[in-house]
Motif scaffolding. Structure first.
Motif: not given
Length: 302
Positions: A220-226, A279-280, A288-296
């Motif tokens: 997935t290109t999504a961050a785990k947090a997202e 889910f991913a 947040r798609a395209g916004a980069g990794p979500a903050s931990p």
């Protein structure tokens, strides 16, 4: 000084009660403490965990050392993480007294497992633990996330929690713990443990859960947090369709529907029907798609 024989080295019921008496220890519900008093049970746990001679094992909540000693018989090294002041202070002496030949292979980290971010010595290859019931899932997820070198895990938890962790899509007990555990590993039930092997005997049955780290991460290109944010939202109100349940996460029901359609997930579906990969995909099309990794962020309680 030679090692005691295995039968002498492991702790039995009388040993546990004697040690607890000397230390003035009474197991507390606040910390979910139930000490294993049966040597055959800890040997069974080590066998089921398939602990290997080269393994570096991390144990959470070692208590008085029942499982710790059995792990030291089988592994190369054992690092135990204990939050209780008295138990943490006593465990190294117990190891030294009962397994002097292996004492240099043991390390103690006196800390809250949820706050541990590094361990002494080589990176752990396995996690084997009788987890405190009240924090079992958060501790398990934190350890898997913090120590990617952990390849194999076997934890003893409340039977109901074991069922939830190992459940698959469509199961009545499939939920947040199931999906999040599956993000990291292949998960399965690995047995049951009776109440009479504990002191004090708990009011619930216990279960063993085996987790084998995924050979490949979820693609997935999504961050785990997202992804986890989507999971939390999807199960916050189980009766709702995903279109409704994800409205807050996406900003509106219409935005949630758009993300679901883009991910190839029916908007009328419910969270308990989805795999972690689905889910991913939803997270990939979220706000947040395209916004980069979500903050931990701290791991939310499941």
């Amino acid at each position: 000084m030679s090692n005691p024989s295995p039968s002498d080295a492991l702790l039995g019921a009388a040993d546990i009660r004697e040690l607890a008496g000397v230390l003035g220890v009474r197991p507390t519900k606040q910390r979910g403490q139930n000490f294993v008093i049966d040597a055959n049970t800890v040997r069974r746990i080590v066998r089921t965990a398939e602990v290997r001679p080269a393994d570096v094992v991390v144990e959470v909540g070692p208590g008085l050392g029942s499982l710790t000693l059995a792990l030291l018989e089988a592994a190369d090294r054992v690092t135990a993480v204990e939050i209780d002041d008295v138990l943490a202070g006593a465990l190294p002496a117990t190891v030294a007294a009962r397994m002097p030949g292996r004492a240099d292979r043991f390390a103690l980290v006196h800390s809250d497992a949820l706050r541990v971010t590094e361990l002494p010595g080589p990176a752990p290859t396995a996690l084997v633990a009788n987890l405190p019931y009240n924090v079992a899932v958060p501790v398990l997820l934190h350890m898997l996330d913090t120590f990617p070198s952990i390849e194999r895990t076997l934890v003893m938890v409340q039977a109901e929690v074991a069922d939830r962790l190992a459940a698959g899509p469509g199961s009545k007990v499939y939920g947040v713990p199931s999906v999040k555990a599956n993000w990291y590993a292949e998960v399965r039930r690995a047995g049951s443990i009776g109440r009479n092997v504990f002191w004090p005997a708990p009011n619930v049955d216990s279960g063993l859960v085996s987790l084998t780290r995924r050979a490949e991460p979820v693609k997935t290109t999504a961050a785990k947090a997202e992804v986890f944010a989507v999971v939390d939202a999807a199960f916050a109100q189980r009766r709702k369709t995903l279109r409704a349940a994800l409205a807050g996460w996406a900003g509106s029901a219409a935005a949630a529907e758009a993300a679901l359609v883009a991910a190839g997930v029916p908007p009328q579906a419910r969270g308990e029907a989805l795999t972690v990969e689905e889910f991913a995909r939803i997270a990939e099309h979220g706000p947040r798609a395209g916004a980069g990794p979500a903050s931990p962020s701290p791991e939310p309680a499941p």
